[in-house]
Design a protein around this motif. Structure first.
Motif, PDB file in Angstrom:
ATOM      1  N   MET A  54    -102.883 -65.397 -91.559  1.00 13.00           N
ATOM      2  CA  MET A  54    -102.734 -66.767 -91.389  1.00 13.00           C
ATOM      3  C   MET A  54    -104.462 -67.079 -91.242  1.00 13.00           C
ATOM      4  N   ILE A  55    -104.842 -68.345 -91.707  1.00 17.17           N
ATOM      5  CA  ILE A  55    -106.296 -68.735 -91.522  1.00 17.17           C
ATOM      6  C   ILE A  55    -106.172 -69.861 -90.873  1.00 17.17           C
ATOM      7  N   GLU A  61     -97.509 -72.150 -85.324  1.00 17.67           N
ATOM      8  CA  GLU A  61     -97.122 -71.252 -86.379  1.00 17.67           C
ATOM      9  C   GLU A  61     -97.672 -69.899 -85.694  1.00 17.67           C
ATOM     10  N   VAL A  62     -98.627 -69.791 -85.008  1.00 12.12           N
ATOM     11  CA  VAL A  62     -98.983 -68.413 -84.240  1.00 12.12           C
ATOM     12  C   VAL A  62     -97.725 -67.768 -83.621  1.00 12.12           C
ATOM     13  N   LEU A  63     -97.224 -68.718 -82.803  1.00 10.75           N
ATOM     14  CA  LEU A  63     -96.062 -68.333 -81.997  1.00 10.75           C
ATOM     15  C   LEU A  63     -94.774 -67.993 -82.755  1.00 10.75           C
ATOM     16  N   VAL A  78     -99.319 -59.386 -87.306  1.00 16.94           N
ATOM     17  CA  VAL A  78     -99.605 -60.955 -87.480  1.00 16.94           C
ATOM     18  C   VAL A  78    -101.363 -60.639 -87.504  1.00 16.94           C
ATOM     19  N   ARG A  79    -101.739 -61.396 -88.502  1.00 16.85           N
ATOM     20  CA  ARG A  79    -103.442 -61.307 -88.366  1.00 16.85           C
ATOM     21  C   ARG A  79    -103.831 -62.674 -88.544  1.00 16.85           C
ATOM     22  N   VAL A  80    -104.579 -63.344 -87.641  1.00 18.27           N
ATOM     23  CA  VAL A  80    -104.624 -64.419 -87.594  1.00 18.27           C
ATOM     24  C   VAL A  80    -106.404 -64.482 -87.775  1.00 18.27           C
ATOM     25  N   LEU A 102     -97.555 -56.596 -83.512  1.00 14.35           N
ATOM     26  CA  LEU A 102     -99.055 -56.659 -83.431  1.00 14.35           C
ATOM     27  C   LEU A 102     -99.839 -57.535 -83.675  1.00 14.35           C
ATOM     28  N   VAL A 103    -100.344 -58.460 -82.630  1.00 15.39           N
ATOM     29  CA  VAL A 103    -100.857 -59.677 -83.075  1.00 15.39           C
ATOM     30  C   VAL A 103    -102.550 -59.539 -83.052  1.00 15.39           C
ATOM     31  N   ILE A 104    -103.131 -59.803 -84.212  1.00 14.91           N
ATOM     32  CA  ILE A 104    -104.601 -59.763 -84.258  1.00 14.91           C
ATOM     33  C   ILE A 104    -105.337 -61.125 -84.501  1.00 14.91           C
ATOM     34  N   LEU A 105    -106.119 -61.372 -83.293  1.00 14.26           N
ATOM     35  CA  LEU A 105    -107.004 -62.780 -83.491  1.00 14.26           C
ATOM     36  C   LEU A 105    -108.406 -62.254 -83.665  1.00 14.26           C
TER      37      LEU A 105
END
Length: 337
Positions: A54-55, A61-63, A78-80, A102-105
């Motif tokens: 996601m950009i 949306e992230v949640l 999930v790559r932000v 795995l959430v990557i910010l």
């Protein structure tokens, strides 16, 4: 939790936190580490049901993506990209109930006042990793170590040239090392003649040309070379940092000259060493930039670095104005000689 440098490599291979915040001025390193984290979950990056990128999304949306169930049974990633301060509330929610995914910010440079960074560093379920370019003093050792990892040996003199002429930002540095590794071929060795032949006119050479032209008083050449360096992907902050490194090296030599040391000897004592093809250029810089002028130039470069990190200031133009102002001053000094 804030991850120190010694723990980063191990963490990238096996993330022990469900949420990771990558931040810092080196966008290439942020992206490279984000990709490594995504690949740490086996098979996820090639599975459209397990991987989402996601950009600059909104918090909802992230949640939604971070808490979505896996359709294939494996762990989701999930790559932000371009994470921003508005995601603080989403992060607060995820911290209360850590996700299975795995959430990557991935963010740019975040100051110590950033709420996003502050929350990440305080939470045990979030790993905060700062991504900074390699400084010029460490660059020869980093180049040697990374080439060694690719099975290539580099001579000490060639590594010193790399430290003086390559950018410490991950993008340009990684590209340069790939080229060197390919060039080494079966010999698996890089010498000074090799590295100058391969990289002297490529990579971030335009950036160094711009800085050399600015400090020797040629605004037209500095402006053209700077435009080329921007086209090659070099960031304004990257240019200013290399400029600052060069000014600080010159100041040490200029201080020695002020104490009575011959300019040639002072130049030979500079670290990293001055590449022999640049001796005439650096000698001219020492003539044009005495200590008081260098102090003012260093102050201008520090101000430019701060300005280029400030979001509402046009960093490309500020960088250009700084270089052209130095070039104009050096040209005036040359006319007075």
């Amino acid at each position: 939790m804030k991850l120190d440098a010694g723990r980063i490599e191990g963490f990238l291979k096996t993330p022990t936190a469900p949420i990771v915040l990558l931040h810092g001025p080196d966008a290439g390193l942020v992206a490279e580490r984000g990709l490594r984290l995504a690949r740490s979950v086996e098979g996820a990056i090639n599975d459209p049901f397990a991987f989402v990128e996601m950009i600059r999304p909104n918090p909802d949306e992230v949640l939604a993506e971070a808490t979505a169930a896996s359709l294939t049974g494996g762990r989701r990633v999930v790559r932000v990209r371009d994470a921003h301060e508005a995601l603080v509330k989403a992060l607060e929610t995820l911290v209360k109930r850590p996700p299975e995914a795995l959430v990557i910010l991935e963010a740019g440079e975040l100051t110590t006042k950033s709420k996003l960074r502050g929350l990440a560093e305080k939470s045990p379920d979030v790993a905060a990793i700062a991504c900074y370019a390699v400084d010029a003093a460490r660059l020869p050792q980093v180049v040697s170590a990374r080439l060694r990892g690719l099975g290539v040996q580099i001579d000490q003199e060639a590594a010193a040239w790399a430290g003086q002429n390559l950018s410490g930002e991950e993008g340009p540095l990684g590209q340069a090392l790939e080229v060197l590794a390919l060039y080494a071929g079966a010999e698996k060795r890089i010498g000074l003649a090799d590295i100058t032949a391969i990289l002297a006119d490529g990579g971030d050479g335009s950036m160094n040309d711009a800085i050399d032209a600015a400090l020797t008083g040629d605004p037209a050449v500095a402006d053209k070379a700077l435009s080329l360096s921007f086209d090659e992907g070099i960031s304004p902050v990257g240019v200013v940092r290399v400029l600052l490194t060069e000014l600080l090296r010159l100041r040490v030599a200029a201080g020695a000259v002020a104490d009575g040391v011959p300019a040639q000897e002072a130049m030979k004592a500079m670290r990293p060493p001055v590449f022999f093809k640049r001796e005439a250029v650096v000698g001219k810089m020492l003539r044009l930039w005495p200590l008081p002028a260098l102090d003012q130039a260093i102050a201008a470069a520090l101000s430019a670095e701060t300005a280029c990190k400030t979001t509402h200031i046009p960093d490309y133009e500020y960088c250009r104005q700084t270089l052209l102002a130095l070039a104009t001053r050096a040209r005036g000094a040359a006319r007075r000689l």
